[in-house]
Design an enzyme around this catalytic site. Structure first.
Site, PDB file in Angstrom:
ATOM      1  CB  VAL A   1      -1.062   0.137   1.089  1.00 36.99           C
ATOM      2  CG1 VAL A   1      -1.967   1.221   1.204  1.00 36.99           C
ATOM      3  CG2 VAL A   1      -1.858  -1.220   1.241  1.00 36.99           C
TER       4      VAL A   1
ATOM      5  N   GLY B   1      -4.912  -4.689  -3.254  1.00 35.27           N
ATOM      6  CA  GLY B   1      -3.991  -4.534  -4.361  1.00 35.27           C
ATOM      7  C   GLY B   1      -3.379  -3.124  -4.146  1.00 35.27           C
TER       8      GLY B   1
ATOM      9  N   GLY C   1     -10.787  -1.516  -0.287  1.00 35.67           N
ATOM     10  CA  GLY C   1      -9.647  -0.977  -1.091  1.00 35.67           C
ATOM     11  C   GLY C   1      -9.963   0.157  -1.812  1.00 35.67           C
TER      12      GLY C   1
ATOM     13  CE  LYS D   1     -10.963  -4.879   4.394  1.00 33.46           C
ATOM     14  NZ  LYS D   1     -10.652  -5.904   3.499  1.00 33.46           N
TER      15      LYS D   1
ATOM     16  NE  ARG E   1       8.736  -4.869   9.014  1.00 33.58           N
ATOM     17  CZ  ARG E   1       7.836  -5.562   9.115  1.00 33.58           C
ATOM     18  NH1 ARG E   1       7.537  -6.285  10.430  1.00 33.58           N
ATOM     19  NH2 ARG E   1       7.186  -6.015   8.165  1.00 33.58           N
TER      20      ARG E   1
ATOM     21  N   GLY F   1      -0.060  -9.606  -3.197  1.00 32.85           N
ATOM     22  CA  GLY F   1      -0.070  -8.504  -2.195  1.00 32.85           C
ATOM     23  C   GLY F   1      -1.581  -8.222  -1.704  1.00 32.85           C
TER      24      GLY F   1
ATOM     25  CD  GLU G   1      -5.277  -7.807   5.848  1.00 28.12           C
ATOM     26  OE1 GLU G   1      -4.587  -7.205   6.976  1.00 28.12           O
ATOM     27  OE2 GLU G   1      -5.583  -7.331   4.984  1.00 28.12           O
TER      28      GLU G   1
ATOM     29  CD  GLU H   1     -13.375   5.816   1.380  1.00 30.54           C
ATOM     30  OE1 GLU H   1     -14.217   6.618   1.335  1.00 30.54           O
ATOM     31  OE2 GLU H   1     -14.036   4.567   1.297  1.00 30.54           O
TER      32      GLU H   1
HETATM   33  N1  HSE Z   1      -6.392  -8.696   2.771  1.00 29.33           N
HETATM   34  C1  HSE Z   1      -7.298  -7.793   2.469  1.00 29.33           C
HETATM   35  C2  HSE Z   1      -8.410  -8.299   1.197  1.00 29.33           C
HETATM   36  C3  HSE Z   1      -6.631  -6.526   1.974  1.00 29.33           C
HETATM   37  O1  HSE Z   1      -7.905  -9.506   0.779  1.00 29.33           O
HETATM   38  O2  HSE Z   1      -9.112  -7.711   0.967  1.00 29.33           O
HETATM   39  C4  HSE Z   1      -7.566  -5.332   1.767  1.00 29.33           C
HETATM   40  O3  HSE Z   1      -8.010  -4.981   2.856  1.00 29.33           O
END
Ligand code: HSE
Length: 436
Positions: free
Chosen positions: A14, A302, A134, A205, A45, A187, A190, A129
């Site tokens: 992100v 993404g 996403g 969410k 990091r 990507g 989580e 947001e």
């Molecule tokens: N891991 C989350 C998903 C990333 O797959 O929706 C976006 O919040």
């Protein structure tokens, strides 16, 4: 006017996407915001790692505290994820008078009440947001676009990884683990992918969506969460045969008794638009009393889709910098002192319809025993199919759809059905919503 200076914490998927979008669209963004927005500092990091963005002109550090303590930084983008360290950094940045933009749904769902209170007292904004769905501007849509409505319910596919896995399994017959590995490589997943497949991420969410829809405090601990790991190929096929598709939904509904907050696999009619939302795409249906049903669709995960939401928040913050803090859009859509304590219902109090699959002996009276138990719990059957016995098996799969019933009645009925000597194994139950 002086450019606005931004510090980015985290240069992963992100963070990298956000740097790219802010740099690529800098001129267009400045036209919208009325000021130039520049990233002057960023933390990561491991500074030696290969990245998806260039960091030319950005002062890099491994220590995010240097950024939040830098008096030149106006806005901090918290894009490191996780809760403990992220919370420490965000609270410190707020105390230092910085505005915050975050994509961190876990942080907001678990600690948002405290963070917003501190931000309000300090007169700074915490924008989030990107935390939900996403790139879909769903927070803005509910918080501002639908603010004239009483929101009655919302239902969303709000985890891209889970939807990607279900879609690939259904369409290509791929293995769960194989698709999950691809989602991680892209990507989407989580850091701990059980958050995706066990419904925790969707629960975070949903917590946020429910708060801004109904004006209630964030209450992640009251969300019922069930993941996708128990969905079998057979269930997917039987559901299709009956005209339904299985989607992993987050549902928040206002009822007379209280608010339903639940995340679980759900059968939905194939003809609904949301039933055809596939891959990493997300969609949220929101029903308002004035507007009726509205649907929001887009990429749920993404780098650049999420960056799209982060950057929109940065622009909103910049536009609000010169305004009166008292007149900003409230963090949770309703004025903080006007949040309501409507109770969140325990899952046993939720009303929904069901898909049931059980394996029963193929002999007279077995089905009658099952339907008698359901009737004793006031559960009406909508449809029943009995399939051919599986090879080398004496039991036959029976699939039933029920009408809407109280979940605690269904729990009791399932426990009794599982006690029947003619029924083997567990009853597989999937909730069903018509979303009409
Ligand atoms: N891991 C989350 C998903 C990333 O797959 O929706 C976006 O919040």
């Amino acid at each position: 006017m002086k450019p606005v200076k931004v510090g980015v914490l985290g240069l992963g998927t992100v963070g990298g996407g956000t740097v790219n979008v802010l740099q690529r669209n800098a001129a267009e963004i400045a036209r919208r915001a009325g000021r130039e927005i520049i990233i002057t500092r960023a933390s990561a990091r491991d500074l030696g790692r290969k990245r998806i963005c260039t960091t030319q002109g950005i002062a890099l550090t491994t220590d995010p505290r240097q950024i939040i303590d830098d008096p030149d930084i106006d806005i901090v983008l918290e894009l490191i994820g996780g809760t403990d360290f992220a919370k420490e950094l965000v609270l410190k940045a707020i105390a230092n008078g910085k505005h915050i933009v975050t994509a961190n749904k876990a942080l907001i769902a678990l600690h948002g009440n405290e963070i917003f209170a501190k931000a309000g007292a300090k007169g700074v904004i915490v924008a989030f947001e990107a935390a939900v769905a996403g790139g879909i501007p769903i927070i803005k849509a509910i918080r501002e676009g639908l603010s004239g409505n009483q929101i009655q319910w919302l239902a969303g596919i709000i985890n891209g990884t889970g939807n990607f896995i279900l879609t690939e399994m259904r369409d290509k017959g791929r293995d769960f683990a194989d698709v999950l590995a691809e989602a991680q490589a892209l990507g989407y997943a989580e850091a701990d992918p059980t958050f995706d497949v066990e419904g925790i991420d969707a629960g975070h969410k949903l917590t946020i969506l429910a708060s801004i829809a109904f004006g209630i405090p964030l209450q992640f601990d009251k969300v019922y969460t069930e993941g996708i790991t128990r969905i079998t190929r057979a269930d997917v096929e039987y559901a299709e045969e009956l005209g339904y598709r299985i989607k992993h939904l987050g549902i928040a509904r206002r009822t007379f008794e209280g608010i339903e907050l639940r995340v679980h696999p759900t059968l939905i009619p194939q003809r609904r638009l949301i039933a055809n939302v596939d891959g990493v795409m997300n969609a949220v249906l929101v029903k308002g009393d004035a507007v009726g049903a509205t649907l929001y669709y887009g990429a749920g995960a993404g780098a650049e889709p999420t960056a799209s939401a982060v950057v929109a928040d940065v622009i909103d913050v910049v536009r609000a910098l010169t305004g009166d803090p008292e007149n900003r859009v409230p963090h949770l859509a309703f004025q903080p002192e006007a949040l309501s304590d409507i109770p969140v219902l325990a899952q046993g109090q939720v009303r929904t319809a069901y898909y049931l699959r059980l394996a029963a002996e193929d002999k007279p009276g077995v089905l009658a025993d099952v339907t008698r138990i359901l009737a004793a719990h006031q559960i009406s059957i909508e449809a029943i199919i009995q399939k051919e016995p599986h090879e080398n098996k004496t039991s036959v799969p029976i699939i039933m759809l029920t009408q809407t019933t109280l979940e605690q009645e269904m729990n009791a009925a399932i426990a009794e059905i599982e006690q029947l000597t003619t029924v083997s194994g567990k009853v597989n139950r999937i909730r069903l919503e018509t979303l009409g």
